[in-house]
Write an enzyme that holds these catalytic residues in place. Sequence first.
Site, mmCIF file in Angstrom:
data_model
loop_
_atom_site.group_PDB
_atom_site.id
_atom_site.type_symbol
_atom_site.label_atom_id
_atom_site.label_comp_id
_atom_site.label_asym_id
_atom_site.label_seq_id
_atom_site.Cartn_x
_atom_site.Cartn_y
_atom_site.Cartn_z
ATOM 1 N N ALA A 58 29.980 5.868 -18.533
ATOM 2 C CA ALA A 58 29.370 5.905 -19.863
ATOM 3 C C ALA A 58 28.007 6.592 -19.864
ATOM 4 C CB ALA A 58 29.248 4.492 -20.424
ATOM 5 N N LEU A 59 27.267 6.486 -18.792
ATOM 6 C CA LEU A 59 25.945 7.114 -18.752
ATOM 7 C C LEU A 59 26.013 8.639 -18.785
ATOM 8 C CD1 LEU A 59 23.935 4.903 -16.239
ATOM 9 C CD2 LEU A 59 23.616 5.100 -18.714
ATOM 10 N N GLU A 60 27.089 9.202 -18.315
ATOM 11 C CA GLU A 60 27.224 10.661 -18.298
ATOM 12 C C GLU A 60 27.720 11.229 -19.626
ATOM 13 O OE1 GLU A 60 26.868 8.991 -14.514
ATOM 14 O OE2 GLU A 60 28.639 8.681 -15.755
ATOM 15 N N CYS A 82 34.173 2.446 -21.819
ATOM 16 C CA CYS A 82 34.142 0.990 -21.838
ATOM 17 C C CYS A 82 33.196 0.485 -20.761
ATOM 18 C CB CYS A 82 35.548 0.434 -21.619
ATOM 19 S SG CYS A 82 35.622 -1.359 -21.615
ATOM 20 N N ILE A 84 32.118 -3.184 -19.198
ATOM 21 C CA ILE A 84 32.434 -4.612 -19.153
ATOM 22 C C ILE A 84 31.332 -5.324 -18.376
ATOM 23 C CG2 ILE A 84 34.084 -6.357 -18.370
ATOM 24 C CD1 ILE A 84 36.311 -4.266 -18.739
ATOM 25 N N HIS A 90 22.997 -4.251 -14.556
ATOM 26 C CA HIS A 90 23.480 -2.880 -14.736
ATOM 27 C C HIS A 90 24.186 -2.734 -16.082
ATOM 28 C CE1 HIS A 90 24.711 1.107 -13.542
ATOM 29 N NE2 HIS A 90 25.992 0.808 -13.734
ATOM 30 N N ASN A 114 30.538 7.063 -31.935
ATOM 31 C CA ASN A 114 30.351 6.300 -30.705
ATOM 32 C C ASN A 114 31.465 5.282 -30.542
ATOM 33 O OD1 ASN A 114 29.550 4.789 -28.519
ATOM 34 N ND2 ASN A 114 27.496 4.364 -29.291
ATOM 35 N N ARG A 128 40.240 -4.151 -28.570
ATOM 36 C CA ARG A 128 39.477 -3.146 -29.314
ATOM 37 C C ARG A 128 40.026 -1.734 -29.102
ATOM 38 N NH1 ARG A 128 36.877 -7.502 -28.592
ATOM 39 N NH2 ARG A 128 35.167 -8.186 -29.927
#
Length: 182
Positions: A58-60, A82, A84, A90, A114, A128
């Site tokens: 997700a950070l990229e 996602c 979790i 973190h 998003n 979801r």
Amino acid sequence: MAAGNHTTLTTPRFDTPVKVLIVISPYYSDIAEGLLKGAKAELEAAGAEWDVVEMPGALEIPTAIGISDRKSNFDGYVALGCVIRGETTHYETVCNDSSRALQLMGLQGICIGNGILTVENHEQAAVRADPEGQNKGGGAAAAALHLIALSRKWGDIRKDIGFKPRSDDYLMAGDNDGPKTA
């Protein structure tokens, strides 16, 4: 799950083609599959063309969108992934930083839906991500389409940047000779 009803807006229609980049992290591959399926279906229903690029996490995703926005010609972006909750902080870092980066790019005018899920466990994510369930991938694609429609609606409106002098006369700092005429 949140209680109560929610409103889903009608998908916008476009006179000219729409090109969207889906940026997805397949870290949890089963969750990513559901998100991607929902996003593709929403884009196809609107007649949009799409392409997909995968990122490790997700950070990229925001970085990939930023690079693409500078170097390509997409009208908008769908961020899918996602996160979790685990045993360390973190989780907060990844959730907050990816969301903040996407929001900052959105405030600069980049049209981003998003769909990065932030959940406590895999079961919440599965509900979801399910295209037949909450369909958060489809919702993220719809958000991108609505932002693209808004951007196109106001795309030709230009505002002056800065200020305009009240007249053609102006004063220079340190100049005691009076106003100059442009």
